[in-house]
Structure formats: structure tokens, C-alpha cells
Design a protein around this motif. Structure first.
Motif, PDB file in Angstrom:
ATOM      1  N   VAL A 104       0.852  -1.187   0.000  1.00 41.35           N
ATOM      2  CA  VAL A 104       0.000   0.000   0.000  1.00 41.35           C
ATOM      3  C   VAL A 104       0.889   1.238   0.000  1.00 41.35           C
ATOM      4  N   GLN A 105       0.634   2.140  -0.932  1.00 42.91           N
ATOM      5  CA  GLN A 105       1.378   3.394  -0.995  1.00 42.91           C
ATOM      6  C   GLN A 105       0.679   4.451  -0.137  1.00 42.91           C
ATOM      7  N   ILE A 106       1.485   5.277   0.535  1.00 42.24           N
ATOM      8  CA  ILE A 106       0.951   6.280   1.463  1.00 42.24           C
ATOM      9  C   ILE A 106       1.406   7.667   1.041  1.00 42.24           C
ATOM     10  N   LYS A 107       0.464   8.598   1.026  1.00 46.18           N
ATOM     11  CA  LYS A 107       0.785   9.995   0.771  1.00 46.18           C
ATOM     12  C   LYS A 107       0.148  10.857   1.851  1.00 46.18           C
ATOM     13  N   LEU A 108       0.983  11.670   2.496  1.00 47.32           N
ATOM     14  CA  LEU A 108       0.497  12.663   3.449  1.00 47.32           C
ATOM     15  C   LEU A 108       0.615  14.025   2.775  1.00 47.32           C
ATOM     16  N   LEU A 109      -0.517  14.578   2.400  1.00 46.81           N
ATOM     17  CA  LEU A 109      -0.529  15.849   1.687  1.00 46.81           C
ATOM     18  C   LEU A 109      -0.807  16.985   2.662  1.00 46.81           C
ATOM     19  N   THR A 110       0.046  17.982   2.651  1.00 43.24           N
ATOM     20  CA  THR A 110      -0.127  19.129   3.545  1.00 43.24           C
ATOM     21  C   THR A 110      -0.083  20.417   2.720  1.00 43.24           C
ATOM     22  N   PRO A 111      -0.794  21.466   3.173  1.00 40.75           N
ATOM     23  CA  PRO A 111      -0.789  22.727   2.432  1.00 40.75           C
ATOM     24  C   PRO A 111       0.557  23.435   2.544  1.00 40.75           C
ATOM     25  N   VAL A 112       1.101  23.793   1.402  1.00 40.43           N
ATOM     26  CA  VAL A 112       2.424  24.417   1.361  1.00 40.43           C
ATOM     27  C   VAL A 112       2.404  25.537   0.312  1.00 40.43           C
ATOM     28  N   VAL A 113       3.117  26.608   0.598  1.00 37.00           N
ATOM     29  CA  VAL A 113       3.268  27.697  -0.371  1.00 37.00           C
ATOM     30  C   VAL A 113       4.226  27.253  -1.472  1.00 37.00           C
ATOM     31  N   VAL A 114       3.751  27.329  -2.723  1.00 38.97           N
ATOM     32  CA  VAL A 114       4.587  26.954  -3.870  1.00 38.97           C
ATOM     33  C   VAL A 114       4.630  28.122  -4.856  1.00 38.97           C
ATOM     34  N   ALA A 115       5.562  28.025  -5.786  1.00 35.56           N
ATOM     35  CA  ALA A 115       5.712  29.081  -6.790  1.00 35.56           C
ATOM     36  C   ALA A 115       4.626  28.954  -7.852  1.00 35.56           C
ATOM     37  N   ARG A 116       3.913  30.053  -8.106  1.00 35.28           N
ATOM     38  CA  ARG A 116       2.892  30.055  -9.151  1.00 35.28           C
ATOM     39  C   ARG A 116       3.537  30.107 -10.538  1.00 35.28           C
ATOM     40  N   ARG A 117       4.744  30.651 -10.582  1.00 37.55           N
ATOM     41  CA  ARG A 117       5.498  30.763 -11.837  1.00 37.55           C
ATOM     42  C   ARG A 117       6.974  30.570 -11.509  1.00 37.55           C
ATOM     43  N   ILE A 131       1.120  30.516  -4.488  1.00 37.44           N
ATOM     44  CA  ILE A 131      -0.149  29.810  -4.367  1.00 37.44           C
ATOM     45  C   ILE A 131       0.041  28.706  -3.336  1.00 37.44           C
ATOM     46  N   VAL A 132      -1.019  28.366  -2.623  1.00 40.79           N
ATOM     47  CA  VAL A 132      -0.947  27.283  -1.638  1.00 40.79           C
ATOM     48  C   VAL A 132      -1.526  26.016  -2.267  1.00 40.79           C
ATOM     49  N   GLN A 133      -0.774  24.935  -2.219  1.00 40.94           N
ATOM     50  CA  GLN A 133      -1.215  23.656  -2.771  1.00 40.94           C
ATOM     51  C   GLN A 133      -0.939  22.538  -1.763  1.00 40.94           C
ATOM     52  N   LEU A 134      -1.678  21.429  -1.931  1.00 44.53           N
ATOM     53  CA  LEU A 134      -1.401  20.239  -1.134  1.00 44.53           C
ATOM     54  C   LEU A 134      -0.217  19.508  -1.756  1.00 44.53           C
ATOM     55  N   VAL A 135       0.818  19.305  -0.961  1.00 43.79           N
ATOM     56  CA  VAL A 135       2.057  18.706  -1.456  1.00 43.79           C
ATOM     57  C   VAL A 135       2.405  17.489  -0.614  1.00 43.79           C
ATOM     58  N   TYR A 145       6.388  26.887   4.177  1.00 49.03           N
ATOM     59  CA  TYR A 145       5.449  27.875   4.694  1.00 49.03           C
ATOM     60  C   TYR A 145       4.025  27.522   4.276  1.00 49.03           C
ATOM     61  N   THR A 146       3.080  27.851   5.139  1.00 47.87           N
ATOM     62  CA  THR A 146       1.670  27.572   4.847  1.00 47.87           C
ATOM     63  C   THR A 146       0.891  28.833   4.505  1.00 47.87           C
ATOM     64  N   ASP A 147       1.477  29.983   4.751  1.00 47.52           N
ATOM     65  CA  ASP A 147       0.811  31.256   4.475  1.00 47.52           C
ATOM     66  C   ASP A 147       1.729  32.117   3.623  1.00 47.52           C
ATOM     67  N   GLY A 148       1.289  32.409   2.403  1.00 47.93           N
ATOM     68  CA  GLY A 148       2.117  33.178   1.489  1.00 47.93           C
ATOM     69  C   GLY A 148       2.458  34.561   2.006  1.00 47.93           C
ATOM     70  N   GLU A 164       6.970  24.309  -7.327  1.00 44.74           N
ATOM     71  CA  GLU A 164       7.877  23.807  -6.296  1.00 44.74           C
ATOM     72  C   GLU A 164       7.633  24.526  -4.967  1.00 44.74           C
ATOM     73  N   PRO A 165       7.672  23.786  -3.845  1.00 46.57           N
ATOM     74  CA  PRO A 165       7.550  24.440  -2.533  1.00 46.57           C
ATOM     75  C   PRO A 165       8.694  25.430  -2.327  1.00 46.57           C
ATOM     76  N   ILE A 166       8.391  26.556  -1.707  1.00 52.97           N
ATOM     77  CA  ILE A 166       9.427  27.537  -1.410  1.00 52.97           C
ATOM     78  C   ILE A 166      10.002  27.222  -0.038  1.00 52.97           C
ATOM     79  N   ASN A 167      11.278  26.962  -0.030  1.00 58.34           N
ATOM     80  CA  ASN A 167      11.993  26.522   1.159  1.00 58.34           C
ATOM     81  C   ASN A 167      12.718  27.690   1.809  1.00 58.34           C
ATOM     82  N   GLY A 168      12.956  27.575   3.114  1.00 53.68           N
ATOM     83  CA  GLY A 168      13.665  28.629   3.827  1.00 53.68           C
ATOM     84  C   GLY A 168      15.022  28.942   3.225  1.00 53.68           C
ATOM     85  N   ASN A 169      15.684  27.924   2.659  1.00 50.84           N
ATOM     86  CA  ASN A 169      16.991  28.138   2.052  1.00 50.84           C
ATOM     87  C   ASN A 169      16.901  28.814   0.685  1.00 50.84           C
TER      88      ASN A 169
END
Length: 232
Positions: A104-117, A131-135, A145-148, A164-169
């Protein structure tokens, strides 16, 4: 002659229909096995508060011959498996004495700020860039981040691709040589001053800043874009 043809036609139709039912039976039981495995995994994992849990059992070999279990199927995770990316579930029927191992494959999707472009290095982030998407948690690295609004005004340090999710780095909420607001707090007092950042940093990171008035260098923790707090 016509009567015999009708009889044989009836027999042939009956046998074909019966064989179709027999052939379909294992498939429906295989579906039940997959469902039992998925339901069991779902019962073991708590879905994120603002996210989503997805479990998917792989398709089983249709050549498996399984009887229809007269009682509800039992499911268990054998051994000491971690409920991370995937897990193997043992589904069994005690009455008929069979058991099947189901990946069984498992995916935990959480809301994350990603690049719209695509975001190139040096860009100052605006609301329209995000944009916020489930990743899937597997593809999240470091601080996300969860809040843009938290990172609007930050600058891109590394190229971030679309989606792509925007990372602190990837960003600096305070960049070297930026003018910052320093809040010094302690003993019930808050003192606000202007300063200059001496290095890059993201939310929660500690950097050195120079007080513009006293020229003193202090360690400050980044609390927002262009803002640091110093404890005294």
C-alpha cells in the motif's frame, strides 16, 4: 431439429453466463482485499489537520484464486514496518485459510506555499508569485510555509521552479545590507530602532545586525520580512 438447437443454445448461454460469474468472482474478492488493506492503513495514520491522507493499494495479480470469505476480512501490518511512504498489509480469511500480502502506498498531503510561476534569483516575492497547494510530505525539504503573506517581500536566493515548494533556504526574509527594524525586548520594555543586516536569513534564524544609531553589532532573530528581535 429446431427444438434441439434451442436446447443447445440455452445450455451454451447458461454455461457462458455461469463461467463469466466464476471468472468475475476472484476479481471482486481481490477488490475487497485491496479495500481491506487500505481501510486498515487509514485507521493507523492520523490525517494532517489541514491536509489529506491518501492510501492506494497496488493492483493484485488477477490469477490469484481466492474464495469469498464468509466473514469480514482481517488486516494486519506484520513486523516493525514504518508507516512512511509505503507498507505491506497482510489480509487474511481465517475460515478458508488464505492470506495475501498487499503493498500500500501512502501519501500525506499538507498545504504548502509553492511558486505560481518560475522565480529567478534576485526577485522580490509578491502575492501574485505564490499559491498554496497540497504537497506530498516526501517532497518537502527543510522549512516550508503555509501562508504566502509570511514571505511576501522576501528575495529569491535560488531559482524556484513552477509548482515547487518555497523553502527557507531559497529565500532571505532579511538579506545582507538590508535596512531592518530592530525590536529590543526585556524586563517589560520594548525599544525599536533601525539597523543594517550583516547576513542573510529566513524566519526564525539568527543573524548579526548593526544598530544604525549606536553602531553596536547584536544578534537578532528574524520575526518577519525586514524585522528582527533582540533579547536583553
Amino acid at each position: 431439429m429446431c427444438y434441439q438447437r434451442l436446447v443447445w443454445l440455452f445450455i451454451g448461454t447458461f454455461l457462458y453466463s455461469f463461467s463469466s460469474i466464476i471468472a468475475a468472482a476472484p476479481l471482486s474478492q481481490l477488490d475487497a482485499v485491496k479495500e481491506a488493506a487500505e481501510v486498515h492503513v487509514e485507521s493507523l495514520i492520523t490525517a494532517p489537520e489541514y491536509g489529506k491522507l491518501e492510501v492506494q493499494a497496488i493492483n493484485l495479480d488477477s490469477r490469484l484464486q481466492l474464495s469469498h470469505c464468509p466473514s469480514p476480512l482481517k488486516a494486519d501490518v506484520p513486523g516493525r514496518q514504518s508507516l512512511n511512504k509505503s507498507v505491506t498489509v497482510m489480509v487474511s480469511c481465517e475460515e478458508d485459510g488464505w492470506q495475501v500480502y498487499v503493498p500500500v502506498q501512502i501519501k500525506l498531503l499538507t498545504p504548502v506555499v509553492v511558486a505560481r510561476r518560475p522565480l529567478d534569483r534576485g526577485i522580490t516575492i509578491s502575492h501574485d508569485d505564490l499559491i498554496v497547494q497540497l504537497v506530498d510530505a516526501r517532497f518537502q525539504r527543510g522549512q516550508t510555509y503555509t501562508d504566502g503573506a509570511t514571505i511576501v517581500g522576501s528575495r529569491i536566493k535560488r531559482v524556484v521552479g513552477i509548482g515547487e515548494p518555497i523553502n527557507g533556504n531559497d529565500i532571505c526574509m532579511v538579506c545582507r545590507n538590508d535596512e531592518v527594524i530592530i525590536t529590543a525586548s526585556g524586563s517589560g520594555l520594548n525599544i525599536i530602532a533601525k539597523g543594517t543586516a550583516l547576513s542573510d536569513g529566513a524566519l526564525g534564524e539568527q543573524i548579526k545586525v548593526r544598530n544604525s544609531k549606536s553602531n553596536r553589532i547584536v544578534d537578532g532573530t528574524i520575526t518577519a520580512v525586514g524585522q528582527v528581535i533582540v533579547k536583553f
